[in-house]
Write a protein that holds these residues in place. Sequence first.
Motif, PDB file in Angstrom:
ATOM      1  N   UNK A   1       0.864  -1.173   0.000  1.00  0.00           N
ATOM      2  CA  UNK A   1       0.000   0.000   0.000  1.00  0.00           C
ATOM      3  C   UNK A   1       0.903   1.225   0.000  1.00  0.00           C
ATOM      4  N   UNK A   2       0.638   2.124  -0.929  1.00  0.00           N
ATOM      5  CA  UNK A   2       1.401   3.356  -1.043  1.00  0.00           C
ATOM      6  C   UNK A   2       0.452   4.518  -0.799  1.00  0.00           C
ATOM      7  N   UNK A   3       0.665   5.229   0.316  1.00  0.00           N
ATOM      8  CA  UNK A   3      -0.150   6.394   0.647  1.00  0.00           C
ATOM      9  C   UNK A   3       0.608   7.650   0.244  1.00  0.00           C
TER      10      UNK A   3
ATOM     11  N   UNK B   1       9.116   6.981  -6.437  1.00  0.00           N
ATOM     12  CA  UNK B   1       8.317   6.369  -5.371  1.00  0.00           C
ATOM     13  C   UNK B   1       9.167   5.352  -4.604  1.00  0.00           C
ATOM     14  N   UNK B   2       8.812   5.153  -3.354  1.00  0.00           N
ATOM     15  CA  UNK B   2       9.362   4.056  -2.558  1.00  0.00           C
ATOM     16  C   UNK B   2       8.200   3.145  -2.204  1.00  0.00           C
ATOM     17  N   UNK B   3       8.361   1.863  -2.493  1.00  0.00           N
ATOM     18  CA  UNK B   3       7.286   0.888  -2.281  1.00  0.00           C
ATOM     19  C   UNK B   3       7.831  -0.263  -1.458  1.00  0.00           C
ATOM     20  N   UNK B   4       7.118  -0.627  -0.381  1.00  0.00           N
ATOM     21  CA  UNK B   4       7.501  -1.787   0.421  1.00  0.00           C
ATOM     22  C   UNK B   4       6.448  -2.876   0.230  1.00  0.00           C
ATOM     23  N   UNK B   5       6.900  -4.027  -0.268  1.00  0.00           N
ATOM     24  CA  UNK B   5       6.020  -5.165  -0.531  1.00  0.00           C
ATOM     25  C   UNK B   5       6.187  -6.182   0.587  1.00  0.00           C
ATOM     26  N   UNK B   6       5.067  -6.659   1.135  1.00  0.00           N
ATOM     27  CA  UNK B   6       5.086  -7.750   2.107  1.00  0.00           C
ATOM     28  C   UNK B   6       4.680  -9.015   1.370  1.00  0.00           C
TER      29      UNK B   6
ATOM     30  N   UNK C   1      11.816   3.370  -6.810  1.00  0.00           N
ATOM     31  CA  UNK C   1      11.307   3.263  -8.176  1.00  0.00           C
ATOM     32  C   UNK C   1      11.185   4.616  -8.864  1.00  0.00           C
ATOM     33  N   UNK C   2      11.460   4.625 -10.157  1.00  0.00           N
ATOM     34  CA  UNK C   2      11.176   5.758 -11.027  1.00  0.00           C
ATOM     35  C   UNK C   2       9.938   5.402 -11.832  1.00  0.00           C
TER      36      UNK C   2
ATOM     37  N   UNK D   1       5.147   2.551 -16.231  1.00  0.00           N
ATOM     38  CA  UNK D   1       6.313   1.688 -16.073  1.00  0.00           C
ATOM     39  C   UNK D   1       7.106   2.186 -14.874  1.00  0.00           C
ATOM     40  N   UNK D   2       7.380   1.288 -13.929  1.00  0.00           N
ATOM     41  CA  UNK D   2       8.168   1.602 -12.751  1.00  0.00           C
ATOM     42  C   UNK D   2       9.451   0.782 -12.817  1.00  0.00           C
TER      43      UNK D   2
END
Length: 190
Positions: A91-93, A110-115, A126-127, A140-141
């Motif tokens: 989830x990216x807020x 963006x910074x995304x953390x996946x569980x 990510x760009x 595209x990221x």
Amino acid sequence: MNQPTAFRRPFRNRLGALLTGACLSAAALVSVPTAQAAPQGVLDLTCTPPSSSVTTYTPALTNTPQTVSSTVSYQFGPCLSSSGVTSGTAVLNNAPRQRSCLDLLGSASRTLTVTWNTGQTSTMSLNVSATVVGAVLQTVLTGTVTSGLFQGDAVLINQTAPAATILTCTAGLGTVPSLYSTVALEVTSL
């Protein structure tokens, strides 16, 4: 049919020259070392549709800038990996800021953390690049896993969404309350 000797001899000479040239060309091709392809990374993880993301805008985007917050929810899976990962969520807020539907195109970071289903996490830097191609919003990221599972690996995420609401919004004829995208994710060791 017998042809005069004068005709046959030049033909044989031309044929001989062509065959000799072809043999020399073939020998040259065999003796020239071939270039090696650059080493490719190993695909550590791949997730395909029905992997998806849903982005919700509050309030809905219009073609006039206003303060908007957004939330992007990712569902990754089915995934294939030698590490036992079969699915993941993120989830990216995004904090409230001035936005319009015109801001959906372009680039960002963006910074995304996946569980993952294993309980492990991967944080990705990510760009983001988004364009409308025909009736499709293509996002595209690209980037790297900065910490956690697959640290140091390259990341590629392709998101595809219908662009109809975006095109209507940019024309001033509607709003964008949310976007649903299908997602493909690849994580590759370098």
